[in-house]
Design an enzyme around this catalytic site. Structure first.
Site, PDB file in Angstrom:
ATOM      1  N   ASP A   1       0.860  -1.188   0.000  1.00 20.84           N
ATOM      2  CA  ASP A   1       0.000   0.000   0.000  1.00 20.84           C
ATOM      3  C   ASP A   1       0.893   1.234   0.000  1.00 20.84           C
ATOM      4  O   ASP A   1       1.981   1.230   0.584  1.00 20.84           O
ATOM      5  CB  ASP A   1      -0.923   0.019   1.222  1.00 20.84           C
ATOM      6  CG  ASP A   1      -2.128   0.910   0.985  1.00 20.84           C
ATOM      7  OD1 ASP A   1      -3.205   0.382   0.684  1.00 20.84           O
ATOM      8  OD2 ASP A   1      -1.982   2.162   1.075  1.00 20.84           O
TER       9      ASP A   1
ATOM     10  N   CYS B   1     -20.723   0.436  -1.956  1.00 24.18           N
ATOM     11  CA  CYS B   1     -20.774  -0.359  -3.196  1.00 24.18           C
ATOM     12  C   CYS B   1     -22.035  -0.153  -4.032  1.00 24.18           C
ATOM     13  O   CYS B   1     -21.935   0.224  -5.205  1.00 24.18           O
ATOM     14  CB  CYS B   1     -20.622  -1.829  -2.851  1.00 24.18           C
ATOM     15  SG  CYS B   1     -19.139  -2.147  -1.893  1.00 24.18           S
TER      16      CYS B   1
END
Ligand code: UGA
Length: 455
Positions: free
Chosen positions: A30, A259
């Site tokens: 990351d 989502c």
């Protein structure tokens, strides 16, 4: 097998920890150094049941590693999962800048053949573009781009990773299949092989279809309230038809999360670009936007005239997560904030001082008791187990007026009525409630405010 996961956000972390649990050797990359430092200590930067334990097991078993250096991840493995975010732009279009930036860097860094498996939710055709770009940057090594959408639900993501209904894999080169089979060898689910574009579309189609089921049942709930039917009976009756199925037919205050709304807007954007009308998706989203306002109107119509205090129970978009993104509770708050009420709210995972613009108009408490003390209406917005397990007979004594709207139809109607609440469910015309004189807090026997039968 050695695998790299690029992007240690929600999907990436579950993927990395899950793959390590399956016995693979995994490195998760990351860009955020602090996140990686936290992960190296075995701590999860996000709340997801079981994830931290799984990360710790992976680290201790020397199967899970973390890095903030992309080159380390790229050199580590021939297979890379791409799990970076694809947030919505203001147009609804998915923002693919992170996907292309990372794929670009991988192509520059790679010194051997690589398979890039896209898990991020990306518009149809993205895999083609990424593969073309990578091959142009570095023509000497073959790059293979595969689509493998995720179907993880927040709150049960690890379970969904290890025991999915299916694994969807989209690839345009059948020769890659054995490697992919090897990755998912320990998972007892069928692999559905298809072309890359169809796999990309499956993700949008599945999420938008589930969202449509929810909007449909919420629309039926509205109708049931007007026509004196009970949406839960309707849901039971229609959901028992195996062709329809019982899931995602629970009426409530609408869907939220990171989502469904995002993917519905992205699908609408894709459809616009393709010149294909999708009025069903538009209507589904309009219905979802309307539902929180409807519950507020219902509340206002039932509030005693002099009422001043309202309590909200549950703020997250669903239980089992601390995520407030697109939570319908926030729409309820911003609507109620237009009125001169004092709003108090309690959520097991949203603590006092949580910085969120929508929460400025609400006083967050640390217990249910504090939230409902002296209140004149309770609105339950998230179906946390704590609310289902609470002793509402005892809690009833704390409120000034016993109006209780259960926006998730999750409490026991008989028990709530016995406790003396004017208990209202979604999608059901309420029985009449006979108000008695005096201070309702005097009543401890549940006899006050006895609901009269409808006839
Ligand atoms: C959803 C999908 O369920 C996952 O399969 C998908 O992988 C994920 O999106 C994603 O794209 O990453 P999630 O957003 O975690 O998962 O949450 P859901 O459990 O699907 O719930 C979404 C919303 O619908 C919540 O606000 C929930 O309260 C609401 N809902 C759900 C209802 O109002 N009624 C129902 O019957 C079911």
């Amino acid at each position: 097998m050695k695998i790299a996961v690029i992007g240690a956000g929600y999907v990436g972390l579950v993927q990395a920890a899950g793959l390590a649990q399956l016995g693979h050797e995994v490195i998760a990359y990351d860009i955020h150094q602090r996140r990686i430092a936290t992960l190296k200590k075995g701590l999860s930067p996000i709340y997801e049941p079981g994830l931290e334990e799984c990360i710790k097991r992976g680290i201790e078993g020397k199967r899970l590693f973390f890095t903030d250096r992309l080159e380390e991840a790229v050199f580590f493995a021939p297979v890379l999962f791409l799990t970076v975010g694809t947030p919505a732009k203001s147009t609804g279009e998915a923002d693919l800048s992170a996907v292309f930036a990372v794929a670009h860097q991988i192509a520059l860094l790679a010194e051997e053949e690589k398979m890039l498996i896209i898990k991020s939710t990306v518009p149809v055709g993205t895999g083609d573009k990424v593969e073309k770009m990578m091959r142009e940057i570095s023509p000497s090594f073959p790059f293979h781009v595969v689509s493998n959408p995720e179907f993880l639900r927040q709150g049960s993501a690890l379970h969904d990773f290890l025991l999915p209904d299916r694994i969807v894999i989209g690839l345009d080169d059948g020769g890659l299949a054995p490697l992919l089979q090897e990755i998912y060898k320990g998972i007892p689910a069928p692999i559905l092989w298809m072309d890359r574009r169809s796999a990309e579309m499956v993700k949008y189609a599945a999420n938008v279809f589930l969202a449509t089921k929810i909007s449909f049942i919420n629309m039926m709930a509205e109708l049931c309230e007007s026509l004196s039917a009970d949406v839960e009976m309707v849901s039971l009756g229609m959901g028992s038809d195996r062709r329809i199925g019982p899931h995602f037919l629970k009426a409530g205050i609408g869907f939220g999360g990171s989502c469904f709304p995002k993917d519905a807007f992205a699908l609408m954007h894709m459809a616009r670009e393709a010149g294909v009308p999708v009025p069903m998706v538009e209507a589904m989203m309009e219905t979802n936007d309307r539902i929180p306002d409807r519950i507020v109107h219902r509340l206002l119509s039932l509030l005693p005239i002099k009422a001043r205090r309202i309590t909200l129970l549950g703020l997250t978009f669903k239980p089992g997560t601390d995520d407030l993104r697109d939570s319908p509770s926030l729409k309820v708050i911003s609507h109620l904030a237009k009125y001169p009420y004092t709003l108090r709210a309690y959520d097991p995972l949203v603590k006092e001082g949580t910085p969120h613009p929508a929460l400025h108009s609400v006083a967050l408490t640390s217990t249910i008791q504090e939230a409902i003390e002296g209140t004149e209406a309770i609105l339950l917005l998230t179906e946390w187990p704590e609310f289902k397990e609470a002793d509402w007979i005892r809690l009833r004594r704390l409120v000034s007026h016993p109006l209780f709207i259960d926006g998730r139809n999750c409490l026991d109607e008989e028990k709530m009525k016995k406790a003396g609440f004017q208990y209202i469910r979604i999608g059901k015309k309420p029985t009449l409630f006979l108000k008695t004189e005096g201070d309702p807090r005097e009543s401890t026997d549940g006899k006050r405010g006895v609901p009269a039968s409808r006839k």
